[in-house]
Design a protein around this motif. Structure first.
Motif, PDB file in Angstrom:
ATOM      1  N   PHE A  66       0.840  -1.102  -0.055  1.00 18.11           N
ATOM      2  CA  PHE A  66       0.004   0.071   0.033  1.00 18.11           C
ATOM      3  C   PHE A  66       0.826   1.449  -0.018  1.00 18.11           C
ATOM      4  N   ALA A  67       0.314   2.195  -0.527  1.00 20.53           N
ATOM      5  CA  ALA A  67       0.882   3.800  -0.350  1.00 20.53           C
ATOM      6  C   ALA A  67       0.392   4.067   1.119  1.00 20.53           C
ATOM      7  N   ALA A  68       1.431   4.795   1.653  1.00 21.00           N
ATOM      8  CA  ALA A  68       1.085   5.199   3.058  1.00 21.00           C
ATOM      9  C   ALA A  68       0.550   6.717   3.057  1.00 21.00           C
ATOM     10  N   ASN A  69       0.026   7.073   4.011  1.00 20.68           N
ATOM     11  CA  ASN A  69      -0.139   8.419   4.353  1.00 20.68           C
ATOM     12  C   ASN A  69       0.951   9.179   4.606  1.00 20.68           C
ATOM     13  N   GLU A  70       1.983   8.443   5.139  1.00 24.92           N
ATOM     14  CA  GLU A  70       3.272   9.390   5.712  1.00 24.92           C
ATOM     15  C   GLU A  70       4.286   9.539   4.709  1.00 24.92           C
ATOM     16  N   THR A  71       4.690  10.669   4.619  1.00 26.19           N
ATOM     17  CA  THR A  71       5.866  10.920   3.608  1.00 26.19           C
ATOM     18  C   THR A  71       7.032  11.326   4.324  1.00 26.19           C
ATOM     19  N   VAL A  72       8.245  11.488   3.679  1.00 25.90           N
ATOM     20  CA  VAL A  72       9.428  11.975   4.112  1.00 25.90           C
ATOM     21  C   VAL A  72      10.189  13.068   3.103  1.00 25.90           C
ATOM     22  N   CYS A  73      11.093  13.834   3.726  1.00 25.70           N
ATOM     23  CA  CYS A  73      11.865  14.616   2.728  1.00 25.70           C
ATOM     24  C   CYS A  73      13.239  13.777   2.443  1.00 25.70           C
ATOM     25  N   ILE A  74      13.744  13.947   0.930  1.00 22.72           N
ATOM     26  CA  ILE A  74      14.881  13.170   0.580  1.00 22.72           C
ATOM     27  C   ILE A  74      15.824  14.315   0.096  1.00 22.72           C
ATOM     28  N   ALA A  75      16.919  14.245   0.591  1.00 22.40           N
ATOM     29  CA  ALA A  75      17.853  15.710   0.028  1.00 22.40           C
ATOM     30  C   ALA A  75      19.184  15.009  -0.199  1.00 22.40           C
ATOM     31  N   GLY A  76      19.716  15.505  -1.355  1.00 22.80           N
ATOM     32  CA  GLY A  76      21.061  15.422  -2.006  1.00 22.80           C
ATOM     33  C   GLY A  76      21.818  16.529  -1.974  1.00 22.80           C
ATOM     34  N   PRO A  77      23.047  16.826  -2.633  1.00 23.58           N
ATOM     35  CA  PRO A  77      23.914  17.611  -2.674  1.00 23.58           C
ATOM     36  C   PRO A  77      23.426  18.746  -3.559  1.00 23.58           C
ATOM     37  N   LYS A  78      22.519  18.694  -4.646  1.00 25.73           N
ATOM     38  CA  LYS A  78      21.924  19.784  -5.275  1.00 25.73           C
ATOM     39  C   LYS A  78      20.412  20.272  -4.795  1.00 25.73           C
ATOM     40  N   GLY A  79      19.989  19.369  -4.344  1.00 22.83           N
ATOM     41  CA  GLY A  79      18.370  19.482  -4.069  1.00 22.83           C
ATOM     42  C   GLY A  79      17.692  18.691  -3.267  1.00 22.83           C
ATOM     43  N   CYS A  80      16.302  18.581  -3.312  1.00 21.29           N
ATOM     44  CA  CYS A  80      15.756  17.776  -2.392  1.00 21.29           C
ATOM     45  C   CYS A  80      14.107  17.629  -2.862  1.00 21.29           C
ATOM     46  N   PHE A  81      13.466  16.723  -2.494  1.00 19.44           N
ATOM     47  CA  PHE A  81      11.905  16.529  -2.626  1.00 19.44           C
ATOM     48  C   PHE A  81      11.496  16.063  -1.491  1.00 19.44           C
ATOM     49  N   GLU A  82      10.275  17.069  -1.288  1.00 18.91           N
ATOM     50  CA  GLU A  82       9.514  16.884  -0.200  1.00 18.91           C
ATOM     51  C   GLU A  82       8.268  15.930  -0.428  1.00 18.91           C
ATOM     52  N   ARG A  83       7.550  15.480   0.608  1.00 21.80           N
ATOM     53  CA  ARG A  83       6.361  14.575   0.500  1.00 21.80           C
ATOM     54  C   ARG A  83       6.616  13.314  -0.273  1.00 21.80           C
ATOM     55  N   VAL A  84       8.016  12.662  -0.365  1.00 25.27           N
ATOM     56  CA  VAL A  84       8.181  11.368  -0.871  1.00 25.27           C
ATOM     57  C   VAL A  84       7.315  10.184  -0.039  1.00 25.27           C
ATOM     58  N   ARG A  85       6.564   9.694  -0.865  1.00 31.37           N
ATOM     59  CA  ARG A  85       5.518   8.638  -0.269  1.00 31.37           C
ATOM     60  C   ARG A  85       6.204   7.333   0.053  1.00 31.37           C
ATOM     61  N   ILE A  86       5.712   6.954   1.239  1.00 31.12           N
ATOM     62  CA  ILE A  86       6.463   5.620   1.890  1.00 31.12           C
ATOM     63  C   ILE A  86       5.385   4.587   1.287  1.00 31.12           C
ATOM     64  N   LEU A  87       6.080   3.400   0.814  1.00 31.06           N
ATOM     65  CA  LEU A  87       5.419   2.297   0.434  1.00 31.06           C
ATOM     66  C   LEU A  87       5.386   1.236   1.477  1.00 31.06           C
ATOM     67  N   GLY A  88       4.220   0.635   2.049  1.00 27.52           N
ATOM     68  CA  GLY A  88       4.347  -0.216   2.895  1.00 27.52           C
ATOM     69  C   GLY A  88       3.796  -1.583   2.568  1.00 27.52           C
ATOM     70  N   PRO A  89       4.028  -2.590   3.225  1.00 29.60           N
ATOM     71  CA  PRO A  89       4.313  -2.412   4.916  1.00 29.60           C
ATOM     72  C   PRO A  89       5.774  -2.271   5.000  1.00 29.60           C
ATOM     73  N   VAL A  90       6.245  -2.307   6.127  1.00 33.16           N
ATOM     74  CA  VAL A  90       7.526  -2.151   6.655  1.00 33.16           C
ATOM     75  C   VAL A  90       8.308  -3.605   5.987  1.00 33.16           C
ATOM     76  N   ARG A  91       9.394  -3.281   5.673  1.00 34.24           N
ATOM     77  CA  ARG A  91      10.253  -4.215   5.032  1.00 34.24           C
ATOM     78  C   ARG A  91      11.627  -4.676   5.660  1.00 34.24           C
ATOM     79  N   ARG A  92      12.198  -5.641   5.359  1.00 28.64           N
ATOM     80  CA  ARG A  92      13.412  -6.122   5.953  1.00 28.64           C
ATOM     81  C   ARG A  92      14.466  -5.142   5.792  1.00 28.64           C
TER      82      ARG A  92
END
Length: 216
Positions: A66-92
């Protein structure tokens, strides 16, 4: 069985596989993956707090995922993306999947890999509501692939790990080479590509493709 018989047997199996492709090859729906992240329990606790559980936004086509309601921000050397979707369930294992266009924006150069083939891959900082962490060697551009059940694999004449050629049934008629076959009991039939690959062929979720060749 001598060497001559082995060659004949291999040729017969290849012909049968190609016949099956022609008979059933127009029945693979497309699933397009936007940038997303998978998390293990340890990383969930860091980003969202000890024992936090994901909540379901909507189910995806693969059973149990499933696509979760929860999101995170991912950031690299030149830019970032907010509201990156988490796909569930929790994995290994934790893993970030992005497109090549995303990689340019972030300033990194991830390899094209199958899921969980992460050694030597790229790194990004991940920021959640409760904490942050540098995900080292956790970032890939996902290898395009087809999910199949064992029955589907038999119908198409392929086995887990095969590489196939896939034709998009759109006006552009794009052919995708080196498409990985992934077979498991709990897989639903679906061709997975990222947004860059889908845009190149004018494909949308639910459009159809067909296998036109097997490369063993």
């Amino acid at each position: 069985m001598d060497i001559k018989d082995e060659i004949i047997d291999a040729v017969v199996k290849d012909v049968i596989s190609r016949i099956r492709i022609k008979e059933g090859g127009r029945a693979i729906p497309v699933g397009i993956s936007n940038r997303h992240i998978h998390l293990n329990r340890e990383d969930m606790d860091i980003l969202f707090g000890k024992g936090y559980e994901l909540t379901i936004k909507n189910h995806v086509n693969q059973p149990g995922q499933f696509a979760a309601n929860e999101t995170v921000c991912i950031a690299g050397p030149k830019g970032c993306f907010e509201r990156v979707r988490i796909l569930g369930p929790v994995r290994r294992y934790s893993q970030i999947e992005i497109s090549r266009t995303d990689a340019f924006t972030l300033g990194i150069n991830p390899p094209v890999r199958d899921s969980n083939d992460l050694k030597g891959s790229e790194s990004l900082c991940v920021i959640g509501p409760a904490g942050m962490k540098v995900f080292e060697e956790k970032v890939i551009c996902a290898q395009r692939h087809i999910h199949m059940s064992p029955d589907d694999a038999d119908r198409f004449g392929v086995i887990n790990g095969d590489m196939v050629d896939v034709e998009a049934l759109t006006d552009k008629g794009i052919i995708y080479r080196n498409v990985l076959i992934r077979v498991a009991e709990n897989f639903a039939l679906e061709f997975h590509i990222d947004t860059d690959e889908a845009n190149a062929a004018d494909l949308k979720n639910g459009d159809m493709v067909r296998i036109i060749g097997i490369n063993r």
